[in-house]
Design an enzyme around this catalytic site. Structure first.
Site, PDB file in Angstrom:
ATOM      1  N   CYS A  26      -4.415   5.205  -1.572  1.00  0.00           N
ATOM      2  CA  CYS A  26      -4.220   5.176  -3.126  1.00  0.00           C
ATOM      3  C   CYS A  26      -5.459   6.003  -3.597  1.00  0.00           C
ATOM      4  O   CYS A  26      -6.587   6.225  -3.184  1.00  0.00           O
ATOM      5  CB  CYS A  26      -4.075   3.846  -3.723  1.00  0.00           C
ATOM      6  N   HIS A  55     -11.139  -1.519   3.550  1.00  0.00           N
ATOM      7  CA  HIS A  55     -10.703  -2.149   4.815  1.00  0.00           C
ATOM      8  C   HIS A  55      -9.830  -1.348   5.665  1.00  0.00           C
ATOM      9  O   HIS A  55      -8.758  -1.743   5.673  1.00  0.00           O
ATOM     10  CB  HIS A  55      -9.929  -3.441   4.431  1.00  0.00           C
ATOM     11  N   GLU A 140     -13.076  -8.742  -3.241  1.00  0.00           N
ATOM     12  CA  GLU A 140     -12.457  -8.615  -4.546  1.00  0.00           C
ATOM     13  C   GLU A 140     -12.523  -9.795  -5.456  1.00  0.00           C
ATOM     14  O   GLU A 140     -12.956  -9.624  -6.635  1.00  0.00           O
ATOM     15  CB  GLU A 140     -11.124  -8.084  -4.546  1.00  0.00           C
ATOM     16  N   CYS A 209      -2.126  -3.869  -8.972  1.00  0.00           N
ATOM     17  CA  CYS A 209      -2.405  -2.200  -9.276  1.00  0.00           C
ATOM     18  C   CYS A 209      -1.027  -1.713  -8.772  1.00  0.00           C
ATOM     19  O   CYS A 209      -0.099  -2.180  -8.061  1.00  0.00           O
ATOM     20  CB  CYS A 209      -3.542  -1.810  -8.518  1.00  0.00           C
ATOM     21  N   SER A 237      -7.114  -5.842   5.683  1.00  0.00           N
ATOM     22  CA  SER A 237      -6.774  -5.281   4.679  1.00  0.00           C
ATOM     23  C   SER A 237      -5.598  -6.194   3.892  1.00  0.00           C
ATOM     24  O   SER A 237      -4.409  -6.393   4.516  1.00  0.00           O
ATOM     25  CB  SER A 237      -6.161  -4.033   4.809  1.00  0.00           C
ATOM     26  N   ASN A 239      -3.694  -5.944   1.112  1.00  0.00           N
ATOM     27  CA  ASN A 239      -2.580  -5.019   0.818  1.00  0.00           C
ATOM     28  C   ASN A 239      -1.791  -4.797   2.041  1.00  0.00           C
ATOM     29  O   ASN A 239      -0.641  -4.894   2.004  1.00  0.00           O
ATOM     30  CB  ASN A 239      -2.905  -3.810  -0.120  1.00  0.00           C
TER      31      ASN A 239
END
Length: 323
Positions: A26, A55, A140, A209, A237, A239
């Protein structure tokens, strides 16, 4: 003595391969990696990076080979070398310490994470107590919690947490979310919170996001029509892990997270006619290409690309690297 008889190779079994769109990098990840690369170009090696820049183990190893040194905390960084903060964001105390030490530092925090930080500060300034939906210990979440004084934010991880959350006094409430969560999981938690606190306002803008949402939508389409879904990404990771969960929830009989083609167990393909392939937002495209090549080597593969959202977002690099 028997002569050796060569048997021709059996024809490869047909297999349909569907590639998700969008997949992989991204804009925030691309920017963060570029910041490390440009910093090494500008300042020479070594450049220190607090936490993994993103990550993905392959990205981290490549940057290490270029001269990046990954550390857990600032006290591991010397005074005379630049330091980069990871894409996940950092508590306010980190840049404050860097300034006090007069370090040259570059903040690679994803601008969409920075937006959550700004919203949290805005809510706090308005006297609201903030509910943060996210996973404890994720960098995060640690960074977002660290934007405000202790006690200003309550972390909620599950629907059960949402049921047991108690408002501190009579403070008005607001909420924010980790940007890489499952859209569906977050919706379930929000449903509980809205039932209990109907006055809870929606965020100024959606926190999850665009890239996370787009990749989850794309993998839902795979899950609905594939016998197996492979997600390229690292286990740490968030996501990428969510994409496996979304694929299963969407109907895929099986879905697996792999760092690269070497982690594929080819017995997963037994009885499979259609395999879906995608990648988390921190996984580079060459890993996906190598996985498809490995599939082609074992099957008569017909590869097609799903039609999905086309991403055109880009983020500017820090002025220190472009001046």
């Amino acid at each position: 003595m028997n002569a050796h008889v060569s048997v021709p190779n059996a024809p490869l079994r047909p297999l349909s391969v569907r590639l998700a769109t969008p997949r992989g990098f991204c804009a925030g990840v691309d920017r963060a990696i570029q910041i490390v690369e440009r910093a090494i170009e500008k300042f020479g090696a070594p450049v220190y990076v607090r936490h993994e820049i993103v990550h993905n183990k392959h990205v981290v190893e490549r940057l290490k080979a270029m001269g990046a040194v990954f550390v857990k905390e600032l006290d591991e960084c010397p005074d005379d070398r630049p330091v980069v903060f990871s894409a996940h964001g950092v508590p306010k105390s980190v840049p404050a310490t860097a300034r006090a030490r007069e370090l040259v530092f570059l903040d690679a925090t994803c601008p969409l994470v920075s937006k959550v930080h700004v919203e949290a500060e805005r809510h706090h300034a308005a006297g609201r107590h903030i509910i943060l939906i996210g996973h404890a210990g994720h960098p995060e979440v640690v960074g977002t919690l660290g934007q405000l004084p202790p006690g200003a934010i309550t972390l909620v991880e599950t629907e059960a947490d949402a049921e047991s959350f108690e408002r501190p006094g009579d403070a008005p409430l607001a909420y924010a979310t980790q940007t890489t969560l499952s859209v569906d999981d977050t919706a379930g938690i929000l449903k509980v919170l809205k039932r209990r606190f109907p006055e809870l306002p929606d965020p100024h803008k959606e926190d999850i996001c665009y890239a996370t949402t787009n990749r989850q939508d794309a993998v839902k389409a795979l899950g609905e029509g594939c016998d197996l879904v492979l997600v390229v990404g690292s286990k740490n990771s968030s996501n990428s892990v969510r994409l496996v969960e979304v694929a299963i929830r969407a109907g895929a009989p099986a879905a697996h997270l792999v760092d690269d083609a070497s982690q594929v167990d080819w017995s997963w393909f037994d009885g499979v006619n259609t395999v879906g392939v995608t990648a988390g937002a921190s996984a580079p495209e060459p890993l996906i290409e190598a996985l498809v090549d490995a599939i082609r080597a074992r099957f008569d593969a017909t590869v097609s690309e799903d039609d999905g959202a086309r991403e055109t977002v880009t983020f500017k690099l820090p002025r220190l690297l472009t001046a």
